[in-house]
Structures are given as C-alpha cells and as structure tokens.
Design an enzyme around this catalytic site. Structure first.
Site, PDB file in Angstrom:
ATOM      1  CD  GLU A   1      -3.595   1.475  -2.515  1.00 18.83           C
ATOM      2  OE1 GLU A   1      -3.872   2.962  -3.099  1.00 18.83           O
ATOM      3  OE2 GLU A   1      -4.527   0.905  -1.850  1.00 18.83           O
TER       4      GLU A   1
ATOM      5  CG  ASP B   1      -2.055   1.105   1.562  1.00 20.87           C
ATOM      6  OD1 ASP B   1      -2.199   1.764   0.279  1.00 20.87           O
ATOM      7  OD2 ASP B   1      -1.826   1.586   2.278  1.00 20.87           O
TER       8      ASP B   1
ATOM      9  CG  ASP C   1      -1.278   3.473   6.270  1.00 19.86           C
ATOM     10  OD1 ASP C   1      -1.314   3.623   5.066  1.00 19.86           O
ATOM     11  OD2 ASP C   1      -1.699   3.961   7.339  1.00 19.86           O
TER      12      ASP C   1
END
Length: 231
Positions: free
Chosen positions: A93, A32, A166
């Site tokens: 991501e 992330d 996160d």
C-alpha cells in the site's frame, strides 16, 4: 534462556496451499504496512482472474519496543513469508501525504522494509493507493472497511470476512495488483524496472493506462499531493 521474541504473527492458511495440477498465473503477496499491525495476504490468481487464498495474517509489534527492533521483526516476518510462499510479486500500500507526519513516518519506514525484502528476493515490487485497492475489490475508492472485508470474502470464497481490517486490506492490495497490474506509484510517464526485470509502466494495458491517468489527475488536484495544496 533467550528472551521471547516481540513478534506476534497471526496466520490463517488457505485451502491447502498449491493444489496438485493447479498452476497459478500469479502469486501476489499484498502488504498493508503498519508498525503496530502489518497486514499480510497472499493469493493465487489464474488466467481467468479467479483468486484463491494462500495465506493471510498480521504481524504485531509492541509499542514498547524500540523502532529498529520493531522493523527487524517485520523484516524477519516478510523474509519468512517470501521464503515459504514464493510469491511472484509483492504489492505494498502506497502512503500518501497526511497532515499528521508523526503517523506517516513509521508507515513509510515499514514500506521501505517491505520494498527491500521484495527487491532482495528479486521480485517485482509494486505500490497501489488505498483508493485503488478499494476500487479494485468493491468498485468504489471510498468504500468502508466493512465493505472491503465483505468483498474480499466474496472474491476469495472465504467462510468469514478476514479480520482484522489490516488483513483484509493486505488481501485487497494483492487482488488489486493481480487484476490491474501497474502500480508504479508515479503518473505513468516514466518506465520503472523492478528487481524482477519487468518494466511496469510501459507494459500496462490500455485499461490500466486509463486507470493510471485517472489516478494522476486525482493526485494533481492537490487532494493527496502536498505540492499542489494551497493554504
């Protein structure tokens, strides 16, 4: 005496790493991306789609440090995770268009660092949108952070939800790639060969192709594609 490193990595190991006699079908490192907090989550997934936590953590860099040193800190952490955990794939991501470009650019820089780290290690590098990751773990692409954390906990059989968000998002990214595959970041019309030598778009299953087509239609509405947006 050398100055202390600005890197602050919080790691939570899984249940003993690889168990004797257990062979993981896939080991995916989910990322992330973020400049201040970069979530990292590594999982093993077997042929029956059962997922198990290997390690989860967050790399933190101080806002007072210069951007190139912050990126170096994240790059060093990624190299360390890849060397220690030996993932078979990395899933990052995928950033999408936002009006606030000042917040998007640092995230995009971290994405680039992560992709280079994976390519340097000869790994398959995939990208999935936040909506794809949320849908993979919760069934809804609009799920909130608390719901993602709760479902990641349930899927991995954890004692508590992974925190901060996160870390949970990184694990959701890893689960998404392990379960859905694909993740080319395009509409599926072009084959993409990764550093690991796999051709991701053409190797998708029918279900994965249908999912990619649905994501492509969503992007063409203009919700996330600035080229289609009208003012």
């Amino acid at each position: 005496m050398s100055e202390p490193s600005p890197l602050a990595t919080e790691r939570a190991p899984g249940r003993g790493g690889r168990r004797r006699g257990a062979v993981a079908e896939q080991r995916v490192l989910g990322i992330d991306p973020g400049m201040t907090r970069c979530g990292l989550g590594c999982i093993d997934v077997d042929a029956r789609r059962r997922a198990r936590l290997v390690e989860v953590g967050v790399v933190r860099t101080p806002a007072s440090a210069s951007p190139e040193l912050r990126l170096l800190t994240i790059a060093d952490a990624l190299d360390d995770w890849i060397a220690r955990l030996a993932p078979t794939a990395i899933s990052v991501e995928r950033v999408f268009a936002q009006d606030n470009l000042r917040s998007v650019v640092p995230v995009a820089e971290v994405i680039g660092v992560a992709m280079v780290a994976g390519a340097r290690a000869g790994l398959e590098v995939a990208q999935h949108t936040p909506s794809e990751a949320k849908a993979a773990v919760t069934g809804s692409g609009t799920a909130g952070k608390a719901q993602v954390q709760a479902m990641v906990r349930r899927i991995l059989g954890l004692d508590a939800p992974p925190r901060p968000a996160d870390a949970a998002d990184a694990l959701a990214q890893a689960i998404c790639h392990a379960w859905r595959g694909g993740g080319t970041g395009v509409d599926g019309s072009t084959d993409m060969v990764s550093a690991g030598g796999s051709i991701r778009a053409s190797a998708r299953t029918p279900a994965q192709q249908a999912w990619a087509a649905a994501q492509a239609r969503a992007r063409r509405t203009g919700a996330v594609d600035p080229r289609r947006r009208t003012r």
